[in-house]
Every structure is written in structure tokens, then in C-alpha cells.
Design a protein around this motif. Structure first.
Motif, PDB file in Angstrom:
ATOM      1  N   PRO A  24      -8.652   5.781  10.581  1.00  0.00           N
ATOM      2  CA  PRO A  24      -8.526   5.657   9.122  1.00  0.00           C
ATOM      3  C   PRO A  24      -7.717   6.806   8.520  1.00  0.00           C
ATOM      4  O   PRO A  24      -7.896   7.970   8.889  1.00  0.00           O
ATOM      5  CB  PRO A  24      -9.980   5.703   8.643  1.00  0.00           C
ATOM      6  CG  PRO A  24     -10.772   5.198   9.812  1.00  0.00           C
ATOM      7  CD  PRO A  24     -10.059   5.705  11.033  1.00  0.00           C
ATOM      8  N   GLY A  25      -6.801   6.463   7.635  1.00  0.00           N
ATOM      9  CA  GLY A  25      -6.003   7.464   6.946  1.00  0.00           C
ATOM     10  C   GLY A  25      -4.771   7.915   7.696  1.00  0.00           C
ATOM     11  O   GLY A  25      -3.930   8.621   7.138  1.00  0.00           O
ATOM     12  N   ALA A  26      -4.646   7.518   8.965  1.00  0.00           N
ATOM     13  CA  ALA A  26      -3.499   7.953   9.763  1.00  0.00           C
ATOM     14  C   ALA A  26      -2.362   6.946   9.661  1.00  0.00           C
ATOM     15  O   ALA A  26      -2.576   5.758   9.443  1.00  0.00           O
ATOM     16  CB  ALA A  26      -3.909   8.123  11.223  1.00  0.00           C
ATOM     17  N   SER A  27      -1.149   7.439   9.802  1.00  0.00           N
ATOM     18  CA  SER A  27       0.024   6.581   9.889  1.00  0.00           C
ATOM     19  C   SER A  27       0.943   7.162  10.959  1.00  0.00           C
ATOM     20  O   SER A  27       0.758   8.293  11.402  1.00  0.00           O
ATOM     21  CB  SER A  27       0.755   6.479   8.543  1.00  0.00           C
ATOM     22  OG  SER A  27       1.261   7.748   8.166  1.00  0.00           O
ATOM     23  N   ARG A  28       1.929   6.383  11.349  1.00  0.00           N
ATOM     24  CA  ARG A  28       2.832   6.837  12.399  1.00  0.00           C
ATOM     25  C   ARG A  28       4.254   6.461  12.009  1.00  0.00           C
ATOM     26  O   ARG A  28       4.537   5.288  11.770  1.00  0.00           O
ATOM     27  CB  ARG A  28       2.472   6.173  13.727  1.00  0.00           C
ATOM     28  CG  ARG A  28       3.297   6.661  14.912  1.00  0.00           C
ATOM     29  CD  ARG A  28       2.991   5.837  16.149  1.00  0.00           C
ATOM     30  NE  ARG A  28       3.631   6.394  17.339  1.00  0.00           N
ATOM     31  CZ  ARG A  28       3.710   5.748  18.495  1.00  0.00           C
ATOM     32  NH1 ARG A  28       3.199   4.548  18.618  1.00  0.00           N
ATOM     33  NH2 ARG A  28       4.291   6.302  19.529  1.00  0.00           N
ATOM     34  N   ALA A  54      14.063   6.863   9.747  1.00  0.00           N
ATOM     35  CA  ALA A  54      12.643   6.715  10.053  1.00  0.00           C
ATOM     36  C   ALA A  54      11.916   6.063   8.893  1.00  0.00           C
ATOM     37  O   ALA A  54      12.227   6.313   7.732  1.00  0.00           O
ATOM     38  CB  ALA A  54      12.029   8.082  10.351  1.00  0.00           C
ATOM     39  N   GLN A  55      10.959   5.207   9.225  1.00  0.00           N
ATOM     40  CA  GLN A  55      10.140   4.533   8.218  1.00  0.00           C
ATOM     41  C   GLN A  55       8.679   4.942   8.429  1.00  0.00           C
ATOM     42  O   GLN A  55       8.212   4.981   9.573  1.00  0.00           O
ATOM     43  CB  GLN A  55      10.253   3.016   8.376  1.00  0.00           C
ATOM     44  CG  GLN A  55      11.657   2.472   8.257  1.00  0.00           C
ATOM     45  CD  GLN A  55      12.092   2.264   6.824  1.00  0.00           C
ATOM     46  OE1 GLN A  55      11.281   2.294   5.909  1.00  0.00           O
ATOM     47  NE2 GLN A  55      13.384   2.045   6.621  1.00  0.00           N
ATOM     48  N   THR A  56       7.986   5.224   7.344  1.00  0.00           N
ATOM     49  CA  THR A  56       6.555   5.494   7.420  1.00  0.00           C
ATOM     50  C   THR A  56       5.826   4.326   6.774  1.00  0.00           C
ATOM     51  O   THR A  56       5.933   4.127   5.562  1.00  0.00           O
ATOM     52  CB  THR A  56       6.184   6.803   6.709  1.00  0.00           C
ATOM     53  OG1 THR A  56       6.902   7.880   7.323  1.00  0.00           O
ATOM     54  CG2 THR A  56       4.691   7.071   6.830  1.00  0.00           C
ATOM     55  N   ASP A  87      16.648  -1.787   6.990  1.00  0.00           N
ATOM     56  CA  ASP A  87      15.739  -0.822   6.350  1.00  0.00           C
ATOM     57  C   ASP A  87      14.704  -1.494   5.447  1.00  0.00           C
ATOM     58  O   ASP A  87      14.232  -0.905   4.467  1.00  0.00           O
ATOM     59  CB  ASP A  87      16.528   0.221   5.534  1.00  0.00           C
ATOM     60  CG  ASP A  87      17.332   1.150   6.425  1.00  0.00           C
ATOM     61  OD1 ASP A  87      16.822   1.551   7.487  1.00  0.00           O
ATOM     62  OD2 ASP A  87      18.489   1.466   6.068  1.00  0.00           O
ATOM     63  N   ARG A  88      14.323  -2.740   5.781  1.00  0.00           N
ATOM     64  CA  ARG A  88      13.361  -3.474   4.949  1.00  0.00           C
ATOM     65  C   ARG A  88      12.220  -4.019   5.794  1.00  0.00           C
ATOM     66  O   ARG A  88      12.352  -4.225   7.000  1.00  0.00           O
ATOM     67  CB  ARG A  88      14.048  -4.659   4.240  1.00  0.00           C
ATOM     68  CG  ARG A  88      15.143  -4.276   3.267  1.00  0.00           C
ATOM     69  CD  ARG A  88      15.810  -5.527   2.704  1.00  0.00           C
ATOM     70  NE  ARG A  88      14.863  -6.319   1.899  1.00  0.00           N
ATOM     71  CZ  ARG A  88      15.052  -7.614   1.620  1.00  0.00           C
ATOM     72  NH1 ARG A  88      16.112  -8.257   2.069  1.00  0.00           N
ATOM     73  NH2 ARG A  88      14.154  -8.255   0.885  1.00  0.00           N
TER      74      ARG A  88
END
Length: 231
Positions: A24-28, A54-56, A87-88
Motif C-alpha cells: 500500500p502506498g508504493a508505486s514503481r 519515465a512514467q509513474t 506517453d499515454r
């Protein structure tokens, strides 16, 4: 719930299936790789276009799945030129009929393995659409092998403008950008395997470690060390 990432080869030629679990709360961050993906995120079917940076992802925590299509193979299957999705992240029902996507969403939601369910969607679609342009697949393979754009155009029998125009449709951007993205991915694979930065840079096709550092900053928005520590 900890962080885990798994990928495996798909029955669809050149594709990979992947599953990512984040606490939970993490992204990559997702780095450019020349590919497009069919995604299962937060109970929704999405398409990730080819990235130039890079995309988050907005979603944090949970389990996500995808089919990663080899460069140049997704546009024919999805029915949209790659450059329109550059980029979408786009909902699948923006590309395919809504009733069909609702049916597919229910199917993936009830599947024991969402990645396999996504693969089934891709295989079903591939059997009913024109195959990817084999010439552009060979272009991607040559660029990934480190060939120059000029050599790649000559071997493909295309002029520079023709190659650029067809690359936009197949990859989402021109051949020079694709070559840079693929070179960065080669360097990252070597570094992850334990190759020292300087050796990985030259082996991947960069002039030196400083060149690799500049490309990492330009395409990934971070440094090698920071990215590997985060991953």
C-alpha cells in the motif's frame, strides 16, 4: 504485502506476461522500453502507449498485470497507430466497443490469473486481425542489435523519411528514439546482471559511462544508482 515482480514468455509471439505486486502506498516508475502493454490496473483494462520518458503510475499498492507486446506488434492488434498513444495510458473502451470491453473486464476480474486472461484476449484478437508489419519488426530487431539507423534503413530498403513515417505508426516515435530506448534497456539488463556501469555502457553501445548517465537522466529522469536502489 511486499514488492514482487514476475514475468514469463507469452504464447503470443514476442510478448511477455507480467505481474507486479506493490505494498500500500508504493508505486514503481516505468521506464521507456519501446513496447506497448495491455494492462489490468484497479479493475480496469487499459493500454499503455510507447513512452519517451519515465512514467509513474497513479495507482499505488495492489496487484497489477499486463501483456507487454514486442516493439511494432501492438498497433495492428489494437487497431490504432502507436504515435496516437505515445506517453499515454488509455482505457481500452476508448479503442474497442464498450460492450465488448465490459465483457472482457468481467472475464479478467473473475480469472485466477489476470495475466493469463489478458493473454487470452490478445491471442483472440491476434487471430482476427492482420499480422504486424514484418519489415518493422526486423527494423526493431536490427536497432536492438545495435545497428545504426542509417544501416537499418538501408537494409530495410527504406529512405530516411519513409522509415521515420513507418516508425511513428509502428513504434510511436522515430527510429533514433527507439534506438536510444533499446540501448538504455540493454545497458540496464547488463547492470542488473552485475556488469560494472562503465563496461555495461560500452557493451550496450554508449560511448562511455558518462554517455549512459546522460541517457539515463534524459529518458528515465533519474540515475542508474537511484533507479536500481528503488527497483
Amino acid at each position: 504485502m511486499g514488492h514482487s515482480y514476475e514475468e514469463r514468455a507469452s504464447r503470443l509471439d514476442g510478448a511477455l506476461l507480467w505481474t507486479l505486486t506493490l505494498p500500500p502506498g508504493a508505486s514503481r516508475p516505468v521506464l521507456p522500453d519501446g513496447c506497448m502493454d495491455l494492462l489490468w490496473i484497479g479493475g480496469r483494462l487499459l493500454v499503455a502507449g510507447p513512452d519517451t520518458r519515465a512514467q509513474t503510475p497513479a495507482a499505488t499498492g495492489g496487484t497489477f498485470a499486463g501483456v507487454r507486446f514486442a516493439p511494432g506488434t501492438a498497433p495492428a492488434l489494437l487497431g490504432v497507430p502507436a504515435h496516437e498513444l505515445r506517453d499515454r495510458r488509455v482505457a481500452l473502451d476508448a479503442l474497442w466497443p464498450g460492450a465488448r470491453v465490459r465483457e472482457l473486464t468481467e472475464r479478467v476480474a473473475s480469472a485466477a490469473d489476470p495475466a493469463t486472461a489478458l493473454e487470452d484476449i490478445a491471442l483472440h484478437r491476434a487471430a482476427r486481425t492482420a499480422p504486424p508489419d514484418p519489415l518493422m519488426r526486423s527494423v526493431a530487431a536490427r536497432l536492438d542489435a545495435g545497428r545504426s539507423v542509417a544501416d537499418t534503413a538501408r537494409l530495410a530498403g527504406l529512405g530516411a523519411r519513409q522509415l521515420h513515417r513507418r516508425s511513428l505508426k509502428a513504434f510511436g516515435y522515430g527510429p533514433k528514439t527507439l534506438a536510444r530506448v533499446l540501448r538504455l534497456q540493454r545497458a540496464l539488463a547488463l547492470v542488473r546482471a552485475g556488469t560494472p556501469y562503465a563496461h555495461a555502457a560500452v557493451a550496450a553501445g554508449c560511448a562511455d559511462q558518462a554517455h549512459l548517465a546522460r541517457e539515463m537522466r534524459a529518458l528515465a529522469g533519474t540515475t542508474l544508482t537511484a533507479y536500481l536502489d528503488g527497483a
